[in-house]
Design a protein around this motif. Structure first.
Motif, short mmCIF file in Angstrom:
data_model
loop_
_atom_site.label_atom_id
_atom_site.label_comp_id
_atom_site.label_asym_id
_atom_site.label_seq_id
_atom_site.Cartn_x
_atom_site.Cartn_y
_atom_site.Cartn_z
N GLU A 46 -6.74 -2.04 7.82
CA GLU A 46 -7.09 -3.13 6.92
C GLU A 46 -7.33 -4.53 6.96
O GLU A 46 -8.37 -5.05 6.28
CB GLU A 46 -7.14 -2.67 5.93
CG GLU A 46 -7.52 -1.43 5.31
CD GLU A 46 -9.57 -0.94 5.22
OE1 GLU A 46 -9.68 -2.03 4.69
OE2 GLU A 46 -9.75 0.36 5.89
N ASP A 107 0.34 8.45 7.90
CA ASP A 107 -0.61 8.30 7.40
C ASP A 107 -0.88 7.36 7.40
O ASP A 107 -0.71 6.07 8.44
CB ASP A 107 -1.01 9.53 6.50
CG ASP A 107 -2.52 9.70 6.26
OD1 ASP A 107 -3.06 10.73 6.85
OD2 ASP A 107 -2.99 9.34 5.01
N ARG A 108 -1.41 6.79 6.30
CA ARG A 108 -1.77 6.12 5.69
C ARG A 108 -1.21 4.83 4.22
O ARG A 108 -0.83 5.47 3.43
CB ARG A 108 -3.00 5.19 5.48
CG ARG A 108 -4.34 4.69 6.54
CD ARG A 108 -6.00 4.84 6.42
NE ARG A 108 -6.79 4.29 7.58
CZ ARG A 108 -7.21 3.50 7.60
NH1 ARG A 108 -6.29 2.33 7.87
NH2 ARG A 108 -7.92 3.19 8.58
N VAL A 145 -0.65 4.52 -0.41
CA VAL A 145 0.03 5.80 -0.17
C VAL A 145 -1.30 6.53 0.03
O VAL A 145 -2.29 6.92 -0.53
CB VAL A 145 0.95 6.55 0.04
CG1 VAL A 145 2.09 5.73 0.30
CG2 VAL A 145 1.47 7.27 -0.98
N ASN A 146 -1.40 7.41 1.58
CA ASN A 146 -3.03 8.39 1.53
C ASN A 146 -2.51 9.62 1.39
O ASN A 146 -2.60 10.83 0.58
CB ASN A 146 -3.57 8.21 2.52
CG ASN A 146 -5.11 7.26 2.86
OD1 ASN A 146 -5.07 6.47 1.58
ND2 ASN A 146 -5.72 7.22 3.04
N ASP A 147 -1.24 9.62 1.84
CA ASP A 147 -0.09 11.51 1.75
C ASP A 147 0.75 11.26 1.32
O ASP A 147 1.89 10.63 1.73
CB ASP A 147 -0.66 11.67 3.37
CG ASP A 147 -0.23 12.89 3.83
OD1 ASP A 147 1.57 13.53 2.63
OD2 ASP A 147 -0.35 13.81 4.25
N ARG A 148 0.96 11.60 0.25
CA ARG A 148 2.09 11.73 -0.79
C ARG A 148 3.09 12.03 0.26
O ARG A 148 4.57 11.17 0.78
CB ARG A 148 2.63 11.55 -1.86
CG ARG A 148 3.87 11.95 -2.67
CD ARG A 148 3.42 12.29 -3.91
NE ARG A 148 4.25 11.26 -5.21
CZ ARG A 148 4.83 10.64 -5.63
NH1 ARG A 148 4.05 9.77 -5.54
NH2 ARG A 148 5.81 10.52 -6.61
#
Length: 207
Positions: A46, A107-108, A145-148
């Protein structure tokens, strides 16, 4: 024509001098070596989507004894904007970023210094990942975060300690899967570049 350890085509002398000083400082402190073309897939991050064009001027590996090398990149970003009288203008920004490869899949993740605005938004919309056992880190950094679960597994105490040692208000860290990039949106002094590279090197050894 003078030769430089990076692509100096179209650069003004002040920018060339800054990159030369940065390269020399890195070379004196770290096991730095130039590399050929590697596609780091920077367009997936990003932080690099806010420009109209991006060019890697130089790429260097910081060799690690465990084989998990990290990298320093000199990057030119070109922006278009509406100038005076509605005319389109173009500006270039010269930045230094590091790339490190991590053992865990994050992840992100986006990490930056937390601002007052972030704290106010958090009161209404709790979107940030906080660490109950590490209040100092949570008070200092804004973590999206995308995936905790993946983020909690990856952002362990060693990782947080390394991030806490980044003593610059404008550092941005973005992680995509196993790949971490870190830098600032703007020119970087040589000493700051060395500090950033040492951070990447520390992650390669610990994380």
């Amino acid at each position: 024509m003078e030769s430089y350890p990076f692509n100096a085509d179209g650069l003004e002398q002040d920018t060339i001098d800054l990159y030369v000083d940065t390269y020399n400082e890195l070379k004196s402190k770290l096991e730095l070596c130039s590399i050929g073309h590697i596609d780091f897939h920077l367009d997936q991050f990003e932080v690099f989507k806010n420009g109209d064009r991006m060019r890697v001027l130089g790429a260097y590996a910081i060799k690690q004894h465990n084989g998990n090398d990290c990298y320093v990149l000199f990057i030119e970003k070109t922006y278009k904007y509406i100038g005076g009288k509605g005319h389109t203008a173009v500006d270039d920004d010269y930045q230094t970023w590091v790339v490190a490869y991590l053992k865990n899949d994050f992840d992100r993740v986006l990490i930056r210094r937390e601002t007052l605005t972030d704290k106010l938004i958090e009161l209404v919309h709790p979107v940030e990942l906080d660490f109950e056992d590490d209040k100092a880190f949570s008070d200092t950094f804004f973590v999206l975060v995308n995936d905790r679960n993946k983020a909690l597994r990856g952002i362990d105490r060693n990782f947080r300690n390394a991030v806490m040692d980044l003593r610059h208000d404008h550092f941005i860290i973005e992680i995509l899967g196993h790949t971490l990039i870190a830098g600032i949106q703007g020119p970087m002094l040589p000493g700051t570049a060395v500090h950033l590279a040492e951070f990447a090197e520390r992650l390669c050894k610990l994380c």
